[in-house]
Design a protein around this motif. Structure first.
Motif, short mmCIF file in Angstrom:
data_model
loop_
_atom_site.label_atom_id
_atom_site.label_comp_id
_atom_site.label_asym_id
_atom_site.label_seq_id
_atom_site.Cartn_x
_atom_site.Cartn_y
_atom_site.Cartn_z
N ILE A 268 66.78 91.76 -5.55
CA ILE A 268 67.30 92.77 -4.63
C ILE A 268 67.37 94.15 -5.27
O ILE A 268 67.29 95.16 -4.58
N ILE A 271 64.97 97.14 -4.30
CA ILE A 271 65.20 97.68 -2.97
C ILE A 271 66.46 98.54 -2.96
O ILE A 271 66.49 99.62 -2.36
N LEU A 272 67.50 98.08 -3.64
CA LEU A 272 68.73 98.87 -3.68
C LEU A 272 68.49 100.22 -4.32
O LEU A 272 69.06 101.23 -3.92
N TYR A 275 66.78 102.49 -1.90
CA TYR A 275 67.41 102.50 -0.59
C TYR A 275 67.76 103.89 -0.08
O TYR A 275 67.55 104.19 1.09
N LEU B 146 71.59 98.32 5.65
CA LEU B 146 71.01 97.68 4.47
C LEU B 146 70.32 96.33 4.69
O LEU B 146 69.20 96.14 4.25
N ILE B 150 66.34 94.03 3.38
CA ILE B 150 66.32 92.90 2.47
C ILE B 150 65.39 91.84 3.06
O ILE B 150 65.39 91.62 4.27
N ILE B 154 65.54 86.35 0.96
CA ILE B 154 66.82 86.61 0.31
C ILE B 154 67.97 86.36 1.27
O ILE B 154 68.98 85.73 0.91
#
Lengths: 293, 331
Positions: A268, A271-272, A275, B146, B150, B154
């Motif tokens: 993850i 992507i964070l 973001y 958000l 994702i 996930i």
């Protein structure tokens, strides 16, 4: 609308209830991520007992060590980068010139070409015909197949085209009077002017490639070629039932849950990191693309 | 002139002929025009070519292959060489219990998804609109968008972990309140709620952007005059905001109906298992198992065609109804 003094008591109650509801929704969106992060840093014993709720219990990074020590993890991470960067560049290479051409009024049969593009957004032949087509083209189980097979989509073309159309054609005329050919007009004049739109399309591609798993799973056989998401699926969805793997967990400081959580966190993070950019360009992007279509 | 016997100039006919010849010579022929155009604009067509070729090779060519839905497809004979068997595959499908079950599940899950999932983004947008504190609003929006970014894998991983029998948070809470733990993802009766809840969690926040944009387009003077008339925010929300964004809502609804059968089957593939096929298996997962895993390409293609035709009919119907009763429609 912003002067609270004009609000009656009923209104003020409404505002408070509203804020509480939004806060609850926001927390419920955030909580699963916090839960997973905490799980990933807890011991297997505590995780299995169901003691992890908000914070890590029995802090340990063993799960991460297990995840990162698996070569397949790094191989699939590398593959995801290949597919994402290669795929995005390939997409831009097709979409930018194509959309530019479609935006020029002097293009013969413009309506027809645009229809050809738009039609693909509403109707597609389906899973099986697409799969068989890839097989017949010899694109199964190959990097190139994944990169080229998903390079173009109607939405991005239309988005880019709309943006080009919004730029006054006088720019093109002026440049051509100065002796530029169309390639130079596109490269030197229109592309610099379209940086936001190009960024938006690039980000759409990046996210779609990074997260894509279904076709990678279907089209690829060789384990060395699978991207991160397919590997993730293997770990999270399939290993749960794997007896051999379960035995390795018995005396380990980690468990199925903490390992899953750790691998989720590792996947993850990229992507964070991007973001903030995504947020900025995406909301503008879907409006740009959707409005004129 | 023509009555003079010694006149040696052109006859009337020749004059007329000459005149039209000259005109024809001055107006270039169609072929010459196209040729000129190509000479000047060839670069544009070169730019367009890769895209068009790609669309033909990857999206249009499979449409030709779709005809195996009506054929007894054999890899050796290829698409063209395989025998035509008409609607036999459809006959097989409609007599197949698994397929019928899949169709039923598709309809039910689509209905749930529409019923529960469609209003949430709208409500969120309306609620966001009423938030006064801009920092709170922006932060909440950032968080809520958000999950859309994702990957489904996930998200599925999070759901599987959270609902797991001993370690999962859901069962932990259940134990607190004295209820026995449940292995949720093996129980058919729990699949639909979990699936619909997951997709809402993943997409509702991001989907509210469209409605927020629509709300932003509503003229402030409407609200101002409502304030003068003594309306409360609650009344304004239902009497001004909602009616104003109704066209957007309807368009989104039509689009949603068109995608109804395309139910994010990726999420289903990730969350389902043989124990839950009874409620979880939808047409697309059926196609995946029969076609890609099972190799029954022609049968699966027929199922896919059925899907596409139904989806198309649904959109047309929804669009027609919408045209008749409101003035909004997709086309």
């Amino acid at each position: 609308m912003t002067n609270m003094n004009l609000y009656s008591r009923g209104d003020k109650l409404f505002v408070i209830v509203n804020m509480v509801l939004i806060a609850l929704f926001t927390i419920s969106t955030l909580y699963p991520f916090i839960y997973i992060a905490s799980l990933s840093m807890s011991t297997g014993f505590e995780a299995r007992a169901g003691n992890v709720i908000l914070t890590p219990v029995g802090f340990t990074l063993e799960a991460y060590k297990r995840v990162l020590s698996e070569p397949q993890f790094w191989i699939s991470y590398r593959n995801t980068f290949i597919y994402t960067i290669g795929g995005t560049l390939m997409s831009l290479a097709f979409i930018i010139p194509g959309a530019y051409a479609l935006s020029r009024k002097q293009l013969y049969g413009r309506r027809f070409w645009n229809l050809m593009v738009a039609f693909t957004m509403w109707f597609n032949a389906g899973l099986i015909p697409f799969f068989l087509n890839m097989r017949d083209l010899g694109l199964l189980d190959s990097y190139f197949g994944i990169i080229i097979g998903f390079a173009v989509n109607g939405f991005n073309i239309i988005l880019m085209r709309n943006f080009f159309e919004a730029i006054p054609q006088s720019f093109e005329e002026a440049a051509r009077m100065d002796g530029a050919n169309e390639f130079q007009v596109l490269w030197k004049v229109y592309m610099p002017l379209s940086k936001p739109a190009i960024a938006t399309v690039a980000l759409f591609c990046i996210v779609s490639r990074w997260n894509g798993f279904f076709w990678a799973m279907v089209l690829l056989q060789d384990e060395d070629k699978i991207p991160l998401q397919v590997y993730l699926r293997h770990v999270i969805v399939e290993l749960t039932d794997d007896v051999a793997f379960a035995t390795t967990l018995i005396n380990a400081p980690y468990s199925m849950e903490t390992v899953s959580a750790a691998i989720i966190v590792c996947s993850i993070i990229p992507i964070l990191l991007i973001y903030p950019f995504l947020q900025k360009y995406f909301s503008k992007g879907i409006l740009l693309g959707g409005v004129k279509e | 002139m023509s009555s003079d016997p010694n006149f040696t100039g052109p006859t009337t006919e020749e004059l007329v002929f000459d005149a039209s010849e000259a005109t024809r010579r001055r107006r270039p022929s169609r072929i010459v025009k196209v040729g000129d155009h190509l000479k000047r604009e060839w670069q544009l067509y070169l730019m367009l070519l890769p895209t068009i070729v790609w669309l033909i090779v990857f999206l249009y060519k499979p449409m030709y292959g779709l005809q195996i839905a009506f054929k007894d497809y054999s890899i050796f004979r290829g698409v063209a060489g395989s025998a035509w068997i008409g609607f036999e595959h459809f006959d097989t499908l409609f007599n197949n219990d698994q397929f019928l079950r899949a169709v039923r599940n598709t309809i039910i899950m689509s209905a749930y998804s529409l019923l529960f999932g469609f209003p949430v983004p709208i409500l969120l947008a309306l609620m966001f609109n009423e938030i006064l504190n801009q920092t709170f609003k922006k932060t909440a929006q950032t968080i809520v968008y958000l999950p859309h970014f994702i990957s489904s894998v996930i998200i599925a991983g999070i759901v599987i972990t959270a609902f797991s029998p001993s370690a999962g948070i859901v069962n932990t809470i259940l134990e607190w309140i004295g209820v026995d733990p449940v292995y949720f993802l093996t129980k058919p009766e729990w699949f639909r709620p979990i699936f619909v809840g997951t997709t809402i969690w993943q997409e509702a926040g991001f989907q509210s952007i469209v409605y927020l944009a629509a709300i932003a387009g509503v003229s402030p003077t409407l609200y101002e005059s409502a304030v003068v008339d003594g309306a409360s925010r609650w009344q304004m929300m239902w009497k001004i905001t909602v009616p104003s964004i109704m066209p957007t809502i309807i368009i989104m609804l039509i689009i949603r109906i068109g995608n109804l059968l395309e139910i994010s089957f990726e999420m289903i593939i990730l969350l389902y298992q043989p124990a839950t096929y009874a409620t979880a298996d939808v047409v697309n997962t059926f196609i995946y198992r029969q076609g890609i895993q099972g190799g029954q390409y022609d049968l699966a293609a027929a199922a896919g065609l059925f899907n596409a035709v139904v989806a198309f009919t649904l959109v047309m119907t929804a669009n027609a109804i919408s045209k008749r009763y409101s003035r909004t429609s997709l086309w």
